[in-house]
Design an enzyme around this catalytic site. Sequence first.
Site, PDB file in Angstrom:
ATOM      1  N   ARG A 159      56.426  46.851  44.608  1.00 35.45           N
ATOM      2  CA  ARG A 159      55.230  46.636  45.425  1.00 35.45           C
ATOM      3  C   ARG A 159      55.481  47.085  46.862  1.00 35.45           C
ATOM      4  O   ARG A 159      56.564  46.871  47.392  1.00 35.45           O
ATOM      5  CB  ARG A 159      54.856  45.144  45.415  1.00 35.45           C
ATOM      6  CG  ARG A 159      54.123  44.729  44.166  1.00 35.45           C
ATOM      7  CD  ARG A 159      54.038  43.228  43.997  1.00 35.45           C
ATOM      8  NE  ARG A 159      53.772  42.481  45.220  1.00 35.45           N
ATOM      9  CZ  ARG A 159      53.741  41.146  45.271  1.00 35.45           C
ATOM     10  NH1 ARG A 159      53.977  40.424  44.174  1.00 35.45           N
ATOM     11  NH2 ARG A 159      53.490  40.532  46.390  1.00 35.45           N
TER      12      ARG A 159
ATOM     13  N   ARG B  25      48.160  28.528  50.702  1.00 36.52           N
ATOM     14  CA  ARG B  25      49.176  29.080  51.595  1.00 36.52           C
ATOM     15  C   ARG B  25      48.946  28.651  53.038  1.00 36.52           C
ATOM     16  O   ARG B  25      49.740  29.022  53.913  1.00 36.52           O
ATOM     17  CB  ARG B  25      49.135  30.613  51.531  1.00 36.52           C
ATOM     18  CG  ARG B  25      50.203  31.242  50.639  1.00 36.52           C
ATOM     19  CD  ARG B  25      50.030  32.745  50.702  1.00 36.52           C
ATOM     20  NE  ARG B  25      51.171  33.512  50.322  1.00 36.52           N
ATOM     21  CZ  ARG B  25      51.340  34.084  49.129  1.00 36.52           C
ATOM     22  NH1 ARG B  25      50.462  33.900  48.178  1.00 36.52           N
ATOM     23  NH2 ARG B  25      52.386  34.833  48.896  1.00 36.52           N
TER      24      ARG B  25
ATOM     25  N   ARG C 123      62.638  43.267  42.760  1.00 36.32           N
ATOM     26  CA  ARG C 123      61.472  42.889  41.952  1.00 36.32           C
ATOM     27  C   ARG C 123      60.714  44.138  41.508  1.00 36.32           C
ATOM     28  O   ARG C 123      60.485  45.045  42.282  1.00 36.32           O
ATOM     29  CB  ARG C 123      60.540  41.978  42.762  1.00 36.32           C
ATOM     30  CG  ARG C 123      59.223  41.718  42.036  1.00 36.32           C
ATOM     31  CD  ARG C 123      58.560  40.453  42.465  1.00 36.32           C
ATOM     32  NE  ARG C 123      58.022  40.500  43.803  1.00 36.32           N
ATOM     33  CZ  ARG C 123      57.377  39.483  44.381  1.00 36.32           C
ATOM     34  NH1 ARG C 123      57.222  38.344  43.735  1.00 36.32           N
ATOM     35  NH2 ARG C 123      56.928  39.588  45.602  1.00 36.32           N
TER      36      ARG C 123
ATOM     37  N   LYS D 142      58.090  31.612  42.178  1.00 36.28           N
ATOM     38  CA  LYS D 142      56.879  30.856  41.807  1.00 36.28           C
ATOM     39  C   LYS D 142      56.192  31.486  40.601  1.00 36.28           C
ATOM     40  O   LYS D 142      55.832  30.805  39.650  1.00 36.28           O
ATOM     41  CB  LYS D 142      55.872  30.829  42.978  1.00 36.28           C
ATOM     42  CG  LYS D 142      56.389  30.194  44.243  1.00 36.28           C
ATOM     43  CD  LYS D 142      55.338  30.174  45.326  1.00 36.28           C
ATOM     44  CE  LYS D 142      54.876  31.542  45.784  1.00 36.28           C
ATOM     45  NZ  LYS D 142      55.932  32.367  46.426  1.00 36.28           N
TER      46      LYS D 142
ATOM     47  N   ARG E 104      56.612  38.693  55.999  1.00 36.78           N
ATOM     48  CA  ARG E 104      56.056  37.691  55.086  1.00 36.78           C
ATOM     49  C   ARG E 104      56.819  36.366  55.192  1.00 36.78           C
ATOM     50  O   ARG E 104      56.231  35.293  55.067  1.00 36.78           O
ATOM     51  CB  ARG E 104      56.079  38.216  53.645  1.00 36.78           C
ATOM     52  CG  ARG E 104      55.100  39.366  53.444  1.00 36.78           C
ATOM     53  CD  ARG E 104      55.282  40.040  52.106  1.00 36.78           C
ATOM     54  NE  ARG E 104      54.865  39.185  51.017  1.00 36.78           N
ATOM     55  CZ  ARG E 104      55.184  39.398  49.745  1.00 36.78           C
ATOM     56  NH1 ARG E 104      55.941  40.427  49.411  1.00 36.78           N
ATOM     57  NH2 ARG E 104      54.751  38.586  48.813  1.00 36.78           N
TER      58      ARG E 104
HETATM   59  P1  ADP Z   1      57.225  34.682  43.825  1.00 38.55           P
HETATM   60  O1  ADP Z   1      56.125  34.581  42.795  1.00 38.55           O
HETATM   61  O2  ADP Z   1      57.648  33.348  44.351  1.00 38.55           O
HETATM   62  O3  ADP Z   1      56.917  35.648  44.915  1.00 38.55           O
HETATM   63  P2  ADP Z   1      58.750  35.956  41.659  1.00 38.55           P
HETATM   64  O4  ADP Z   1      58.576  34.959  40.546  1.00 38.55           O
HETATM   65  O5  ADP Z   1      57.982  37.227  41.529  1.00 38.55           O
HETATM   66  O6  ADP Z   1      58.511  35.258  43.089  1.00 38.55           O
HETATM   67  O7  ADP Z   1      60.320  36.260  41.791  1.00 38.55           O
HETATM   68  C1  ADP Z   1      60.813  37.209  42.743  1.00 38.55           C
HETATM   69  C2  ADP Z   1      61.893  38.076  42.109  1.00 38.55           C
HETATM   70  O8  ADP Z   1      63.050  37.273  41.842  1.00 38.55           O
HETATM   71  C3  ADP Z   1      61.476  38.690  40.770  1.00 38.55           C
HETATM   72  O9  ADP Z   1      62.051  39.978  40.680  1.00 38.55           O
HETATM   73  C4  ADP Z   1      62.062  37.733  39.732  1.00 38.55           C
HETATM   74  O10 ADP Z   1      62.341  38.399  38.503  1.00 38.55           O
HETATM   75  C5  ADP Z   1      63.337  37.257  40.425  1.00 38.55           C
HETATM   76  N1  ADP Z   1      63.657  35.854  40.114  1.00 38.55           N
HETATM   77  C6  ADP Z   1      62.785  34.816  39.902  1.00 38.55           C
HETATM   78  N2  ADP Z   1      63.450  33.650  39.676  1.00 38.55           N
HETATM   79  C7  ADP Z   1      64.776  33.961  39.753  1.00 38.55           C
HETATM   80  C8  ADP Z   1      65.984  33.189  39.630  1.00 38.55           C
HETATM   81  N3  ADP Z   1      65.958  31.875  39.398  1.00 38.55           N
HETATM   82  N4  ADP Z   1      67.159  33.854  39.798  1.00 38.55           N
HETATM   83  C9  ADP Z   1      67.189  35.184  40.065  1.00 38.55           C
HETATM   84  N5  ADP Z   1      66.099  35.965  40.183  1.00 38.55           N
HETATM   85  C10 ADP Z   1      64.908  35.370  40.044  1.00 38.55           C
HETATM   86  P1  AMP Z   2      51.903  37.134  46.211  1.00 42.37           P
HETATM   87  O1  AMP Z   2      51.602  37.972  45.020  1.00 42.37           O
HETATM   88  O2  AMP Z   2      51.630  35.670  45.977  1.00 42.37           O
HETATM   89  O3  AMP Z   2      53.274  37.376  46.784  1.00 42.37           O
HETATM   90  O4  AMP Z   2      50.844  37.547  47.347  1.00 42.37           O
HETATM   91  C1  AMP Z   2      50.844  38.861  47.883  1.00 42.37           C
HETATM   92  C2  AMP Z   2      49.983  38.904  49.146  1.00 42.37           C
HETATM   93  O5  AMP Z   2      48.611  38.549  48.828  1.00 42.37           O
HETATM   94  C3  AMP Z   2      50.375  37.927  50.258  1.00 42.37           C
HETATM   95  O6  AMP Z   2      51.423  38.426  51.082  1.00 42.37           O
HETATM   96  C4  AMP Z   2      49.046  37.792  51.014  1.00 42.37           C
HETATM   97  O7  AMP Z   2      48.800  38.932  51.835  1.00 42.37           O
HETATM   98  C5  AMP Z   2      48.017  37.815  49.882  1.00 42.37           C
HETATM   99  N1  AMP Z   2      47.746  36.442  49.395  1.00 42.37           N
HETATM  100  C6  AMP Z   2      48.009  35.935  48.157  1.00 42.37           C
HETATM  101  N2  AMP Z   2      47.626  34.654  48.070  1.00 42.37           N
HETATM  102  C7  AMP Z   2      47.100  34.331  49.290  1.00 42.37           C
HETATM  103  C8  AMP Z   2      46.556  33.146  49.860  1.00 42.37           C
HETATM  104  N3  AMP Z   2      46.470  31.998  49.152  1.00 42.37           N
HETATM  105  N4  AMP Z   2      46.115  33.196  51.138  1.00 42.37           N
HETATM  106  C9  AMP Z   2      46.178  34.323  51.858  1.00 42.37           C
HETATM  107  N5  AMP Z   2      46.706  35.464  51.405  1.00 42.37           N
HETATM  108  C10 AMP Z   2      47.171  35.486  50.131  1.00 42.37           C
END
Ligand code: ADP
Ligand code: AMP
Length: 214
Positions: free
Chosen positions: A160, A88, A127, A13, A171
């Site tokens: 992280r 969420r 990541r 995302k 999660r």
């Molecule tokens: P989210 O925001 O949904 O938690 P991220 O955008 O941070 O996810 O992506 C999670 C991990 O996967 C990151 O390390 C990112 O670089 C990698 N990633 C994102 N999209 C792809 C893809 N299409 N193919 C492979 N790796 C990806």
């Molecule tokens: P993210 O960076 O989107 O993966 O979010 C990391 C963490 O932040 C999540 O696992 C939740 O603990 C908290 N968080 C982020 N967005 C929300 C939301 N909309 N509602 C509740 N918790 C959130």
Amino acid sequence: MKIVMLGAPGAGKGTQAKKISAKYGIPHISTGDIFRANIKGQTELGMKAKVFMDQGQLVPDEITIGMLLDRIQEDDCKNGYVLDGFPRTIPQAESLTKALANMGEQIDYAINVDVPDENIISRMSGRRACLKCGQTYHTVYNPPKTENVCDVCGEPLVLRDDDKPETVKKRLDVYHDQTQPLIDYYKKAGVLAEVDGTKDLEAVFQDIVKILGA
Ligand code: ADP
Ligand code: AMP
């Protein structure tokens, strides 16, 4: 253009939201980034959120909804935004819908980035995040130019705490229980679009551009 990104943690995302933000000139708003910035700055909000985030749980709606609704009132949101990680929960989605309806507005697209659970753990363990600017990388799929250094701001990258496998499993449970129902919520609202998030990140983005228009 007002966009919501849906998908499991690690589905991509944030990666896609940043590309949408750059191409369409709208701000990328990540509630996770806002919480992490508050944790770094040791604010009261950050300290409250950290307890939940470290356990892989959601930060309570009472904290999260007000914070997001304030953010989307800011000046840079006049032409829209891409929300990443919000809503969420169903109450979060309902609050957003209601707040927008009061202004005669609505979400235009909810884009679900679909990735099965099997792929998520490897995505998350690779990541690397910049806690200063929010840029994310992957050690294999999207590495930074210099190992462990942010391309954008030069900060050291971190794994992280909540990306460790035990927390990722929690999660994912929380995602299936509380967040996945939003796919149906936005389908009923007639704004859902689905993309296959297992493709490489440029291919996923091209699919999104087809949905949003060039
Ligand atoms: P989210 O925001 O949904 O938690 P991220 O955008 O941070 O996810 O992506 C999670 C991990 O996967 C990151 O390390 C990112 O670089 C990698 N990633 C994102 N999209 C792809 C893809 N299409 N193919 C492979 N790796 C990806
Ligand atoms: P993210 O960076 O989107 O993966 O979010 C990391 C963490 O932040 C999540 O696992 C939740 O603990 C908290 N968080 C982020 N967005 C929300 C939301 N909309 N509602 C509740 N918790 C959130």
